[in-house]
Design an enzyme around this catalytic site. Structure first.
Site, short mmCIF file in Angstrom:
data_model
loop_
_atom_site.label_atom_id
_atom_site.label_comp_id
_atom_site.label_asym_id
_atom_site.label_seq_id
_atom_site.Cartn_x
_atom_site.Cartn_y
_atom_site.Cartn_z
N HIS A 13 0.74 -1.16 -0.19
CA HIS A 13 0.01 -0.43 0.29
C HIS A 13 1.21 1.23 -0.21
CE1 HIS A 13 -3.06 3.09 0.86
NE2 HIS A 13 -4.21 2.16 0.40
N GLU A 36 -3.78 1.50 -7.37
CA GLU A 36 -4.10 2.67 -6.51
C GLU A 36 -3.27 3.66 -6.77
OE1 GLU A 36 -6.45 1.93 -2.61
OE2 GLU A 36 -4.07 1.48 -2.30
#
Ligand code: 13P
Length: 256
Positions: free
Chosen positions: A97, A169
Site C-alpha cells: 500500500h 491505487e
C-alpha cells in the site's frame, strides 16, 4: 463493460480507524444485509490487525484481510506481526500500500519478501501499486507502474502470479476526494492486463483480478466498475460508514 470474471471484489480498507466495539458493530450489520443477490460479489474487510480476533466470529458473509505483515517470519522485530500469527485468521493480505511505502519506507525488496511469505503460507496477496502525481504530470506513469510490477510480482512464476490480486491505487487519488476518471483507469488497467498476458500467457493473466482504489464512493462506484478490466474496488474512507459502504456493495451486486 468487459469483465473476465463477471464478478467483483469490494474490499474495505479501514486503515488505522475504528475501536473494537465499532468494528464488531459494523460486522454485525453487514451480516444482516440481504443485498447479496449475487454470489459473484465478494466482500472483504481489512480492519486494524488488533481487531481480527474480535471480529473473527462475526465474519459470516465477508472475508478478512490483514493490512500488513512483517517481511520476517519471527524474531526480535519489536512491534511487528508475523504472517504465522495471521494465517489462521485472514484469507488475504494487503502488500505494498502506498501509505506503507510512504510513511514506513517499504522498498520493493521488502515487498518481495512479504509476497514470498504469502505464497509460502498460501494467503492471497492484494498487491497495491500506482503512480504519484509527478509521474502522471510528466507522463511517465505507465513505465513507473511497469517497474513497480517488474521489481515485485514478476519475480514469481506463472502459477504463483495467477493466485494474486492486483490493486491500482494512484497515490494522488488516495484520500483526496479526486478519483481517477474512467479513461485514466481504463488506460492503466488495460496496460497491466497486457503486461500480464505477455508475462504469463492469456489464460493465466485473465484470472487475475485488477481492482481500483482511490477516492471510491457510492457516487462513482458504478462508473468505475463499468470500466473494462476493473474487477472490483479497494475502498478507504467511504468504507468506514456502514450505510455508505452498503450502497457500494449494492451497486456492485446489481452489476455482477
Ligand atoms: P480512499 O478511498 O480513502 O481514497 O483510500 C483508498 C485506499 O487507500 C484503499 O486502500
Amino acid at each position: 463493460m468487459f469483465n473476465y470474471f463477471n464478478m467483483f471484489y469490494i474490499i474495505a480498507n479501514w486503515k488505522m480507524n475504528k475501536t473494537q466495539d465499532e468494528a464488531i458493530d459494523f460486522f454485525t450489520k453487514i451480516n444482516s444485509l440481504n443485498c447479496f443477490k449475487s454470489s459473484l460479489c465478494k466482500i472483504l474487510i481489512s480492519p486494524p490487525i488488533i481487531h481480527l480476533s474480535a471480529v473473527e466470529q462475526y465474519i459470516g458473509k465477508v472475508g478478512l484481510v490483514a493490512q500488513n505483515i512483517s517481511c520476517k517470519e519471527s524474531g526480535a522485530y519489536t512491534g511487528e506481526t508475523s504472517i504465522n500469527m495471521l494465517s489462521s485468521k485472514v484469507s488475504h493480505i494487503l502488500i505494498g500500500h502506498s501509505e506503507r511505502r510512504k510513511y514506513f519506507h517499504e522498498t520493493s525488496l521488502q515487498l518481495l519478501e512479504k509476497l514470498q511469505l504469502c505464497i509460502k503460507k498460501k494467503i492471497i496477496p492484494i498487491f497495491c501499486f500506482g503512480e504519484k502525481l509527478i509521474h502522471r504530470d510528466s507522463n511517465v506513469f505507465l513505465s513507473y507502474i511497469k517497474d513497480q510490477l517488474s521489481e515485485t510480482i514478476f519475480s514469481f512464476d506463472k502459477h504463483e502470479i495467477s493466485n494474486m490480486i492486483l490493486a491500482y491505487e494512484p497515490v494522488w487519488a488516495i484520500g483526496t476526494g479526486k478519483n481517477a476518471n474512467a479513461a485514466q483507469i481504463k488506460e492503466v488497467h488495460d496496460f497491466v492486463r497486457e503486461i500480464l498476458i505477455k508475462k504469463i500467457g492469456h489464460s493465466s493473466a485473465l484470472k487475475i483480478p485488477i481492482l481500483y482504489g482511490g477516492s471510491c464512493n457510492s457516487n462513482n462506484a458504478q462508473t468505475i466498475l463499468k470500466v473494462d478490466n476493473v474487477n472490483g474496488l479497494l475502498v478507504g474512507g467511504a468504507s468506514l460508514d456502514f450505510d455508505h459502504f452498503r450502497k457500494i456493495i449494492e451497486i456492485a451486486d446489481d452489476l455482477s
